[in-house]
Scaffold this motif. Sequence first.
Motif, PDB file in Angstrom:
ATOM      1  N   MET A   1       2.493  -1.244  -3.249  1.00  0.00           N
ATOM      2  CA  MET A   1       2.214  -0.958  -4.639  1.00  0.00           C
ATOM      3  C   MET A   1       0.706  -0.886  -4.915  1.00  0.00           C
ATOM      4  N   LEU A   2      -0.055  -1.891  -4.470  1.00  0.00           N
ATOM      5  CA  LEU A   2      -1.498  -1.888  -4.700  1.00  0.00           C
ATOM      6  C   LEU A   2      -2.187  -0.755  -3.934  1.00  0.00           C
ATOM      7  N   MET A   3      -1.660  -0.436  -2.752  1.00  0.00           N
ATOM      8  CA  MET A   3      -2.241   0.667  -1.979  1.00  0.00           C
ATOM      9  C   MET A   3      -2.066   1.985  -2.731  1.00  0.00           C
ATOM     10  N   GLU A   4      -0.893   2.186  -3.282  1.00  0.00           N
ATOM     11  CA  GLU A   4      -0.649   3.416  -4.032  1.00  0.00           C
ATOM     12  C   GLU A   4      -1.540   3.483  -5.276  1.00  0.00           C
ATOM     13  N   LEU A   5      -1.680   2.362  -5.965  1.00  0.00           N
ATOM     14  CA  LEU A   5      -2.552   2.342  -7.142  1.00  0.00           C
ATOM     15  C   LEU A   5      -4.003   2.623  -6.764  1.00  0.00           C
ATOM     16  N   SER A   6      -4.441   2.108  -5.635  1.00  0.00           N
ATOM     17  CA  SER A   6      -5.804   2.400  -5.160  1.00  0.00           C
ATOM     18  C   SER A   6      -5.964   3.885  -4.871  1.00  0.00           C
ATOM     19  N   MET A   7      -4.940   4.458  -4.254  1.00  0.00           N
ATOM     20  CA  MET A   7      -4.988   5.884  -3.946  1.00  0.00           C
ATOM     21  C   MET A   7      -5.030   6.713  -5.231  1.00  0.00           C
ATOM     22  N   TYR A   8      -4.209   6.334  -6.203  1.00  0.00           N
ATOM     23  CA  TYR A   8      -4.181   7.082  -7.461  1.00  0.00           C
ATOM     24  C   TYR A   8      -5.497   6.956  -8.223  1.00  0.00           C
ATOM     25  N   THR A   9      -6.081   5.765  -8.230  1.00  0.00           N
ATOM     26  CA  THR A   9      -7.350   5.612  -8.945  1.00  0.00           C
ATOM     27  C   THR A   9      -8.473   6.387  -8.254  1.00  0.00           C
ATOM     28  N   ALA A  10      -8.440   6.450  -6.920  1.00  0.00           N
ATOM     29  CA  ALA A  10      -9.432   7.259  -6.213  1.00  0.00           C
ATOM     30  C   ALA A  10      -9.234   8.738  -6.528  1.00  0.00           C
ATOM     31  N   ALA A  11      -7.982   9.165  -6.640  1.00  0.00           N
ATOM     32  CA  ALA A  11      -7.703  10.564  -6.987  1.00  0.00           C
ATOM     33  C   ALA A  11      -8.157  10.867  -8.415  1.00  0.00           C
ATOM     34  N   ILE A  12      -7.950   9.937  -9.331  1.00  0.00           N
ATOM     35  CA  ILE A  12      -8.414  10.119 -10.710  1.00  0.00           C
ATOM     36  C   ILE A  12      -9.939  10.234 -10.742  1.00  0.00           C
ATOM     37  N   LEU A  73      -8.429  -2.059  -5.036  1.00  0.00           N
ATOM     38  CA  LEU A  73      -8.012  -1.580  -6.352  1.00  0.00           C
ATOM     39  C   LEU A  73      -9.074  -1.880  -7.406  1.00  0.00           C
ATOM     40  N   ALA A  74      -9.643  -3.073  -7.368  1.00  0.00           N
ATOM     41  CA  ALA A  74     -10.684  -3.432  -8.336  1.00  0.00           C
ATOM     42  C   ALA A  74     -11.898  -2.515  -8.208  1.00  0.00           C
ATOM     43  N   ILE A  75     -12.288  -2.213  -6.983  1.00  0.00           N
ATOM     44  CA  ILE A  75     -13.420  -1.299  -6.751  1.00  0.00           C
ATOM     45  C   ILE A  75     -13.116   0.079  -7.324  1.00  0.00           C
ATOM     46  N   ASN A  76     -11.916   0.578  -7.074  1.00  0.00           N
ATOM     47  CA  ASN A  76     -11.549   1.914  -7.557  1.00  0.00           C
ATOM     48  C   ASN A  76     -11.426   1.959  -9.075  1.00  0.00           C
ATOM     49  N   ILE A  77     -10.893   0.890  -9.672  1.00  0.00           N
ATOM     50  CA  ILE A  77     -10.806   0.845 -11.136  1.00  0.00           C
ATOM     51  C   ILE A  77     -12.208   0.818 -11.742  1.00  0.00           C
ATOM     52  N   ALA A  78     -13.102   0.032 -11.149  1.00  0.00           N
ATOM     53  CA  ALA A  78     -14.485  -0.011 -11.639  1.00  0.00           C
ATOM     54  C   ALA A  78     -15.135   1.368 -11.544  1.00  0.00           C
ATOM     55  N   GLN A  79     -14.860   2.088 -10.470  1.00  0.00           N
ATOM     56  CA  GLN A  79     -15.441   3.418 -10.324  1.00  0.00           C
ATOM     57  C   GLN A  79     -14.879   4.380 -11.366  1.00  0.00           C
TER      58      GLN A  79
END
Length: 92
Positions: A1-12, A73-79
């Motif tokens: 789940m967290l891996m997918e969210l990280s991937m989605y936030t990087a795509a965003i 995930l935190a890094i990607n959300i911050a970005q």
Amino acid sequence: MLMELSMYTAAISAILLLVLVAVYIRVYRDTHAQFSLGLSIFASILFAQNVLAVYSFVTMASFILDPFLPFLLAINIAQVLGVLVILRTTIK
């Protein structure tokens, strides 16, 4: 789940950065300001980094251990938040 969210936030982030590159290129085309050219190159490099991040999340997910996932995930959300602020500031 967290891996997918990280991937989605990087795509965003990648999509937002692509919009930012388009805005900076338009400004450069209209003004020939070197600063806009530099910003478009900078945003392009960040775009490439995010595309590579998405690719690495897809292809190497099994190598990333679970304790690292909240940090990724935190890094990607911050970005995403940072790019949103820059994009909003640039467009306004």
